[in-house]
Scaffold this active site. Structure first.
Site, PDB file in Angstrom:
ATOM      1  N   TYR A 146       0.855  -1.190   0.000  1.00 54.55           N
ATOM      2  CA  TYR A 146       0.000   0.000   0.000  1.00 54.55           C
ATOM      3  C   TYR A 146       0.888   1.235   0.000  1.00 54.55           C
ATOM      4  O   TYR A 146       1.741   1.397   0.877  1.00 54.55           O
ATOM      5  CB  TYR A 146      -0.902   0.009   1.232  1.00 54.55           C
ATOM      6  CG  TYR A 146      -1.783   1.228   1.345  1.00 54.55           C
ATOM      7  CD1 TYR A 146      -2.872   1.396   0.492  1.00 54.55           C
ATOM      8  CD2 TYR A 146      -1.533   2.204   2.292  1.00 54.55           C
ATOM      9  CE1 TYR A 146      -3.690   2.518   0.584  1.00 54.55           C
ATOM     10  CE2 TYR A 146      -2.350   3.324   2.402  1.00 54.55           C
ATOM     11  CZ  TYR A 146      -3.421   3.480   1.543  1.00 54.55           C
ATOM     12  OH  TYR A 146      -4.228   4.591   1.650  1.00 54.55           O
ATOM     13  N   ASP A 241       9.657   2.846  -0.695  1.00 61.24           N
ATOM     14  CA  ASP A 241       8.643   3.476   0.146  1.00 61.24           C
ATOM     15  C   ASP A 241       9.027   3.193   1.599  1.00 61.24           C
ATOM     16  O   ASP A 241       8.816   2.097   2.110  1.00 61.24           O
ATOM     17  CB  ASP A 241       7.261   2.907  -0.183  1.00 61.24           C
ATOM     18  CG  ASP A 241       6.151   3.545   0.638  1.00 61.24           C
ATOM     19  OD1 ASP A 241       6.460   4.211   1.646  1.00 61.24           O
ATOM     20  OD2 ASP A 241       4.975   3.351   0.285  1.00 61.24           O
ATOM     21  N   LYS A 269       5.327   9.277   8.578  1.00 63.61           N
ATOM     22  CA  LYS A 269       5.258   8.693   9.918  1.00 63.61           C
ATOM     23  C   LYS A 269       6.252   9.319  10.900  1.00 63.61           C
ATOM     24  O   LYS A 269       6.043  10.418  11.392  1.00 63.61           O
ATOM     25  CB  LYS A 269       5.466   7.179   9.841  1.00 63.61           C
ATOM     26  CG  LYS A 269       4.566   6.441   8.856  1.00 63.61           C
ATOM     27  CD  LYS A 269       3.196   6.150   9.388  1.00 63.61           C
ATOM     28  CE  LYS A 269       2.382   5.303   8.435  1.00 63.61           C
ATOM     29  NZ  LYS A 269       0.987   5.155   8.828  1.00 63.61           N
TER      30      LYS A 269
END
Length: 433
Positions: A146, A241, A269
């Site tokens: 994702y 990623d 994050k």
């Protein structure tokens, strides 16, 4: 003991009147585990308290950013000090370069970085940049990975190798997703076949080195090295990623842990210390294509928001100063927790596999090793749901899906770990029933 839920249910009904499903992100609805989702009132260290006063040991950590735990004093002070000078300017501030320098120091291939406001923006922008750099259309992503909800990345994999993506969401046009090639994760041969079929047409390969959204699934063996070899040979951009893994699985992210250097890296994050943030970065020759230096346009009013920059700086400085202490601690406690719960499952004759990369981990309710989406999807989600509900009632807050990674923070203690293992021993009997 069952949780108190009176205020939770009242708030859920209220929220459903004004917010789709009552939630601002689908996983918060707890539909996959068939129970009432808590409304959180506050957090401190490794703990959360909901609006009904229920207390939980938290293994979500806001889905990864809170590596220092909830309400870390240093991070809070940084946010408050920044807020005292104003919350947003839509103009440059010194803090942007301060955080950029910290990130660049930890990721040697990154010479320039651009801040955005979310992980979705970071991956979307990195792919646009890869297309601008290569002047090619197609991208490769992997099943179960994702990368945010940008249209080109919300696709299902078709049957067979190198099948073009089919939209995985209403509103995503086939005309957009047709240039996305979705391949099995951890399958080098599939990548070779895709490059053979779409020769000189693939702009980039984007990959999570440790997947977090089919559960925690690390890359196996020489897979990442193979991706690096193939993309260099084919003059395609390799994008790591690291929205989840950056500063999480190692201070220098997955690329430090596995010794692989990508062309571009996306962040999120942890670099925002719990505030909304994203970023993408790479070498000068690629990043100088970004406006205002180059023709690849990307912008954002709240990009580089001073509060997010302050929280990120405080978090990264703490990790930098104490990394020789923090990362071994996370490794030791995570191993003790994950292996302890797995041992409890084995003692109860419940088939469970576990994957872990540093302080990211998942227990899969299956008897087969999990290396990709196909093997992850064989997990017994009903058994997981029973286990999840029993753990929640015992005050253990896990990701509400079999296919989401859990996270440990430095605020977790040995006592937290032992309480969690003890709760799991009881919960596995519920999963069997």
């Amino acid at each position: 003991m069952a949780r108190k839920l009176d205020e939770t249910r009242r708030l859920q009904k209220r929220a459903e009147q004004v917010i789709p499903g009552g939630v601002c992100s689908p996983v918060r609805a707890f539909k996959a585990v068939e129970c009432d989702a808590p409304f959180i009132a506050r957090g401190q260290g490794s703990r959360l308290w909901d609006v009904d006063g229920n207390e939980y040991i938290d293994y979500i950590g806001s889905w990864g950013p809170l590596i220092l735990g909830h309400a870390d004093p240093g991070v809070l002070d940084a946010i408050l000090n920044a807020a005292g000078n104003g919350t947003s300017f839509g103009a440059s501030t010194p803090a942007e370069a301060d955080l950029a320098e910290l990130v660049i120091a930890a990721f040697p291939h990154v010479q320039k970085i651009r801040f955005v406001s979310s992980g979705t923006e970071s991956t979307m922008s990195a792919i646009r940049l890869a297309r601008a750099h290569t002047k090619r259309k197609y991208i490769i992503k992997f099943e179960g990975c994702y990368h945010g909800h940008a249209d080109a990345l919300l696709v299902k994999a078709g049957s067979g190798i190198a099948t073009l993506g089919i939209p995985g969401s209403a509103g995503v046009l086939e005309e957009v997703s047709q240039f996305t090639i979705a391949l099995p994760f951890n399958d080098t041969e599939a990548v070779e076949q895709a490059f053979s079929k779409y020769k000189h047409q693939i702009a980039c390969v984007i990959v999570e080195s440790v997947v977090g959204n089919m559960g925690c699934v690390p890359a196996s063996g020489d897979y990442l090295a193979s991706l690096r070899t193939i993309t260099q040979r084919e003059k395609s951009v390799l994008i790591f990623d690291e929205v989840m893994t950056g500063f999480r699985v190692a201070y220098g992210g997955a690329q430090e842990k596995y010794g692989i250097t990508p062309d571009l890296t996306t962040f999120g994050k942890i670099i925002g210390g719990g505030l909304p943030v994203g970023a993408y970065g790479g070498p000068d020759d690629i990043m100088n294509l970004v406006s205002p230096l180059g023709p690849m346009y990307q912008a954002g009013t709240l990009s580089g928001n001073p509060l997010a920059m302050a929280a990120g700086i405080a978090t990264l400085k703490t990790l930098q100063e104490k990394k020789s202490e923090i990362y071994p601690q996370l490794e030791s406690l995570s191993a003790k927790l994950v292996e302890g719960v797995a041992a409890a499952a084995k003692a109860s004759n419940v088939p469970v596999q576990f994957n872990r990369a540093g302080s990211m981990f998942t227990w899969f309710f299956t008897s087969e090793p999990v290396t990709d989406w196909d093997s992850a999807s064989k997990s017994d989600t009903k058994a997981f749901g029973k286990f999840f509900r029993a753990m929640l009632d015992a005050g253990i807050y896990l990701p509400p899906s079999q296919f989401e990674a859990a996270f440990l923070s430095v605020a977790h203690s040995e006592d937290d770990i032992q309480k969690t293992i003890a709760a799991a021993k009881k919960a596995f009997s519920a999963a069997k029933g």
